[in-house]
Design an enzyme around this catalytic site. Structure first.
Site, PDB file in Angstrom:
ATOM      1  N   CYS A   1       0.817  -1.209   0.000  1.00  0.00           N
ATOM      2  CA  CYS A   1       0.000   0.000   0.000  1.00  0.00           C
ATOM      3  C   CYS A   1       0.849   1.258   0.000  1.00  0.00           C
ATOM      4  CB  CYS A   1      -0.947   0.000   1.189  1.00  0.00           C
ATOM      5  SG  CYS A   1      -2.280  -1.189   1.001  1.00  0.00           S
TER       6      CYS A   1
ATOM      7  N   ASP B   1     -11.613  -4.211   2.162  1.00  0.00           N
ATOM      8  CA  ASP B   1     -12.470  -3.053   1.900  1.00  0.00           C
ATOM      9  C   ASP B   1     -13.954  -3.406   2.034  1.00  0.00           C
ATOM     10  OD1 ASP B   1     -10.518  -1.120   1.462  1.00  0.00           O
ATOM     11  OD2 ASP B   1     -10.271  -1.702  -0.637  1.00  0.00           O
TER      12      ASP B   1
ATOM     13  N   ASP C   1     -10.773   0.683   7.060  1.00  0.00           N
ATOM     14  CA  ASP C   1      -9.597  -0.145   7.351  1.00  0.00           C
ATOM     15  C   ASP C   1      -8.347   0.707   7.186  1.00  0.00           C
ATOM     16  OD1 ASP C   1      -9.816  -0.080   4.586  1.00  0.00           O
ATOM     17  OD2 ASP C   1      -9.210  -2.149   4.282  1.00  0.00           O
TER      18      ASP C   1
END
Lengths: 73, 340
Positions: free
Chosen positions: B15, B88, B223
């Site tokens: 990420c 998600d 999240d």
């Protein structure tokens, strides 16, 4: 006086600039120069050098390059 | 299969490879808005997934997430990428149902590497009771993998990423610091044990956290991924009339990450996150630079961040091993976030 070693860390992404600095610092030099070309490398090398007991002087160059001069405290 | 070092093929990983949030925000706000009455949530509020009204209190949610590898082992990479993408759907309070693969793959790698990546993704999807029904591949220099995931839920139980109540507390369901550990792995500055702990955390689905949390009344949820704990907390404040106070002493982090931060073993994405949060956070005087760095560490497949009543939160954290109450929703302050 010995010539100050210069590490060219341009074009390298983290953690490589810190790893190269670490290798050089392990030789316990009184001073060292590192050329970096992005914020993360500049900040990370500065954090590492501070933790290892060096003073840091940052000299901004053209095209986002910075010359970091590390001097043993 | 020959040994491959997937991370040696990439510049940014996991990420942390997201575009800088500030840059993204500036571009997105220049685009025209086109909405449908059925669209309940979209990217305008930095929501985790879109939510589409199907009528009769049924909603469909959909999200897409893919990234370059943060681990060398292809099977583990597949697992992490899938757990991260599926998360998600959980962050919306919904159940994943079906997904499509997205795979960019270099021609120089063996077919077995591709098989292992896809197998890792498939195994995680099966664990989530989610079917993978195809996908799309591109020949590319840097490997990247992820999923487009769809799920379903009830409209009146949808977890938005904003709309908490003053007095709620915040629960985070995983430790933070996996971005720093991923950077330390590349620098060969981390023990096998710590590496394994980070991998276990990144491959863990947020399924149990979501199911346990659904036993309570959740006022909002998200999240924690690439934009870090601080960045996702800022999103949770959004335009709302409250601030969030984070108690840094209660945030669970992997052992040694503060020391790694002190040594400058920090992912580039951390600096983008700090840039984004500039002027949006007030720090108590005793908060160190190392702590601020860790709170801005981009997480890959991080935990759920949930706002709920304190008495419920106390019960919830008992049932989740790595969960803790990390802060609370307070009256609006000068900045969206206060760190103590």
């Amino acid at each position: 006086m010995d010539k100050v070693k210069t590490i060219d860390a341009r074009g390298l992404s983290c953690p490589v600039p810190v790893v190269l600095t670490k290798k050089a610092v392990e030789q316990n030099p009184s001073s060292l120069q590192v050329i970096v070309d992005n914020v993360a490398a500049k900040e990370n090398v500065s954090r590492y050098a501070t933790a290892m007991g060096y003073n840091i002087k940052a000299e901004e160059k053209d095209n986002e390059e910075t010359l970091l001069t590390l001097e043993k405290k | 299969m020959k040994d491959v070092k997937l991370t040696s093929m990439v510049k940014t990983s996991g990420c942390a490879a997201k575009l800088p949030p500030k840059k993204l925000e500036e571009v997105l706000k220049t685009l025209p808005s086109y909405k449908s009455p059925q669209l309940l949530e979209d990217f305008s509020g930095n929501e985790d997934a879109l939510a589409y009204d199907l009528g009769d209190n049924r909603i469909m949610v959909q999200s897409v997430d893919f990234f370059p590898p943060m681990v060398d082992d292809p099977y583990t990479f597949g697992q992490v990428a899938a757990a991260n993408a599926i998360s998600d759907i959980y962050a919306m309070g919904c159940t994943p149902s079906f997904a499509l693969n997205l795979l960019c793959f270099p021609s120089c790698l063996e077919d077995e590497v591709m098989r292992q990546i896809l197998k890792g993704g498939l195994d995680k999807a099966i664990e989530a009771n989610c079917v993978i029904a195809g996908g799309h591949t591109i020949s590319d220099q840097t490997p990247k993998y992820g999923l487009c995931v769809s799920g379903f839920g009830e409209k009146d139980r949808l977890w938005k990423n904003h709309g908490a109540n003053i007095g709620d507390v915040l629960v985070l369901t995983k430790k933070i610091g996996v971005g720093i550990i991923s950077t330390a792995i590349k620098a060969d500055m981390v023990s096998e044990d710590l590496k394994q702990q980070a991998i276990d955390s990144m491959t863990e689905l947020n399924k149990k956290a979501k199911e346990e949390a659904q036993k309570f009344d959740i006022s909002c949820a998200t999240d924690v991924t690439g934009f870090s704990l601080i960045g996702h907390s800022i999103e949770m404040v959004g335009q709302e009339n409250y601030s969030i106070e984070i108690n840094s002493k209660n945030v669970l982090m992997f052992e040694g990450v503060l020391e790694l931060a002190r040594l400058g073993i920090l992912p580039g994405g951390m600096y983008n996150n700090r840039d984004f949060s500039d002027k949006k956070v007030t720090y108590a005087k005793d908060i160190t630079t190392n702590m601020i760095d860790v709170l801005h560490d981009p997480q890959t497949s991080g935990g759920l961040l949930l706002a709920l009543k304190e008495k419920d939160a106390i019960e919830l954290v008992k049932n989740l091993e790595n969960a803790s109450i990390i802060g609370r929703v307070i009256e609006k302050q000068e900045t969206p976030i206060v760190v103590i």
